[in-house]
Design an enzyme around this catalytic site. Structure first.
Site, mmCIF file in Angstrom:
data_model
loop_
_atom_site.group_PDB
_atom_site.id
_atom_site.type_symbol
_atom_site.label_atom_id
_atom_site.label_comp_id
_atom_site.label_asym_id
_atom_site.label_seq_id
_atom_site.Cartn_x
_atom_site.Cartn_y
_atom_site.Cartn_z
ATOM 1 N N ASP A 158 0.832 -1.203 0.000
ATOM 2 C CA ASP A 158 0.000 0.000 0.000
ATOM 3 C C ASP A 158 0.871 1.259 0.000
ATOM 4 O O ASP A 158 0.573 2.234 -0.691
ATOM 5 C CB ASP A 158 -0.917 -0.008 1.226
ATOM 6 C CG ASP A 158 -1.702 -1.294 1.334
ATOM 7 O OD1 ASP A 158 -2.430 -1.615 0.385
ATOM 8 O OD2 ASP A 158 -1.569 -1.993 2.354
ATOM 9 N N HIS A 185 -4.589 -3.538 6.483
ATOM 10 C CA HIS A 185 -4.408 -3.764 5.044
ATOM 11 C C HIS A 185 -5.760 -4.195 4.487
ATOM 12 O O HIS A 185 -6.037 -5.372 4.265
ATOM 13 C CB HIS A 185 -3.352 -4.844 4.801
ATOM 14 C CG HIS A 185 -3.204 -5.202 3.346
ATOM 15 N ND1 HIS A 185 -2.816 -4.290 2.397
ATOM 16 C CD2 HIS A 185 -3.435 -6.361 2.678
ATOM 17 C CE1 HIS A 185 -2.798 -4.872 1.208
ATOM 18 N NE2 HIS A 185 -3.178 -6.129 1.361
#
Length: 330
Positions: A159, A187
């Protein structure tokens, strides 16, 4: 030559594992002069495919690869290892409730946690890649009580890399010029990609981009939903980029972070920034001598505070569901 670093990769015959094995063998993680011993774990139905991966490793003639162990036995895979990439996990399927997913993953990560506890070095660094990564890491640590909790982490580096790439593309600079993007929380689609403390060539990102609405809108949702966009395009989940991010994560953990830089890692919360202690929460961290420390004292505005609360709430719910499943599995 130095003694080899013993590295376990689970789900090694899968898509991410296929890319990851090469990257680790090439010296990208532990150093180009550091030999590695690759311990590759997968489930029995995947052993034929895993043997094919082993053939390819041999055919790459990688100077760093000292030896390769391919097995479906966690006791063999985790024996005396220095680092673990836990990639294999049960993916969420359509119509599957979170508790169903957690139940399936508790079975996987209970076995792996117990095997790590029994066979791995107590100094082992464990990176959980398989989703839901934050909660799978929490489960794994639960079943490996003799290994320090700070030795477990969940991957949010993918990410972070996505956020960095989005900013670089927006401003029109090489990605290396973007520093200190942060991923807070889970996440998942509740994660908070934060560039308030990031810079482009030393200039604050908010100034370089000069579009607050984009930063607080499309930028965040693009990073949050990037995995789904990749699946829609490839009909397969992110593999090459996930493997690269796992290598970046472990390389930072192993070698440390440069002065003035920090990276995002899912680690056990100590309550920093008002987060719930005991959840596996992604924070900005600095790393020295293999030990991570949460970056303290970053100003958090009301916009960010609301985002942290939302992702923290989801992680608390996941933790409670996971511990309930763990208790039922005793």
């Amino acid at each position: 030559m130095a003694s080899p670093v013993k590295v376990c990769i689970t789900g090694a015959a899968g898509q991410i594992g296929y890319s990851l094995v090469y990257m680790i063998g090439s010296g990208a993680v532990f150093g180009s002069n550091t030999p590695v011993s690759l311990h590759l774990l997968d489930i029995p139905p995947m052993m034929t495919a895993l043997n094919g991966v082993c053939m390819e490793i041999a055919d790459c003639a990688l100077p760093c690869v000292r030896d390769v162990v391919a097995t479906d036995d966690p006791a063999v895979a985790f024996n005396d290892i220095d680092a673990a990439f836990l990639v294999g996990a049960m993916p969420r399927k359509e119509g599957m409730e979170r508790k169903d997913l957690l139940s399936a993953n508790v079975r996987i990560f209970k076995v792996q946690g117990e095997a790590l506890d029994k066979y791995a070095k107590k100094s082992v660094k464990v990176l959980v890649v398989g989703n839901p990564a934050n909660t799978n890491a929490l489960i794994c640590a639960q079943y490996a009580p003799s290994i320090p909790k700070e030795n477990f982490s969940a991957m949010t580096r993918l990410d972070q890399n996505r956020a960095q790439a989005q900013i670089a593309a927006r401003v029109g600079v090489p990605v290396a010029e973007v520093k200190n993007c942060i991923i807070w929380g889970n996440h998942s689609s509740t994660q908070f990609p934060d560039v308030r403390h990031a810079s482009v060539n030393g200039k604050p990102v908010y100034e370089a981009v000069n579009d607050d609405a984009w930063i607080k809108g499309d930028f965040i949702t693009t990073v949050q939903k990037r995995g789904g966009a990749v699946i829609a395009a490839r009909k397969l989940s992110s593999a090459m980029s996930a493997a690269k991010a796992a290598c970046d994560h472990m390389a930072s953990w192993w070698n440390g972070t440069p002065e003035g830089s920090f990276v995002s890692m899912g680690v056990f919360s100590d309550g920093s920034y008002g987060t719930a202690p005991g959840v596996m929460f992604s924070f900005p961290v600095t790393i020295k001598d293999g030990k991570w420390s949460i970056v303290q004292g970053l100003p958090i505005d009301d916009f960010a505070k609301a985002k942290l609360e939302a992702t923290g709430k989801e992680l608390c719910e996941e933790r409670d569901d996971a511990l309930e499943v763990c208790a039922a599995a005793q």
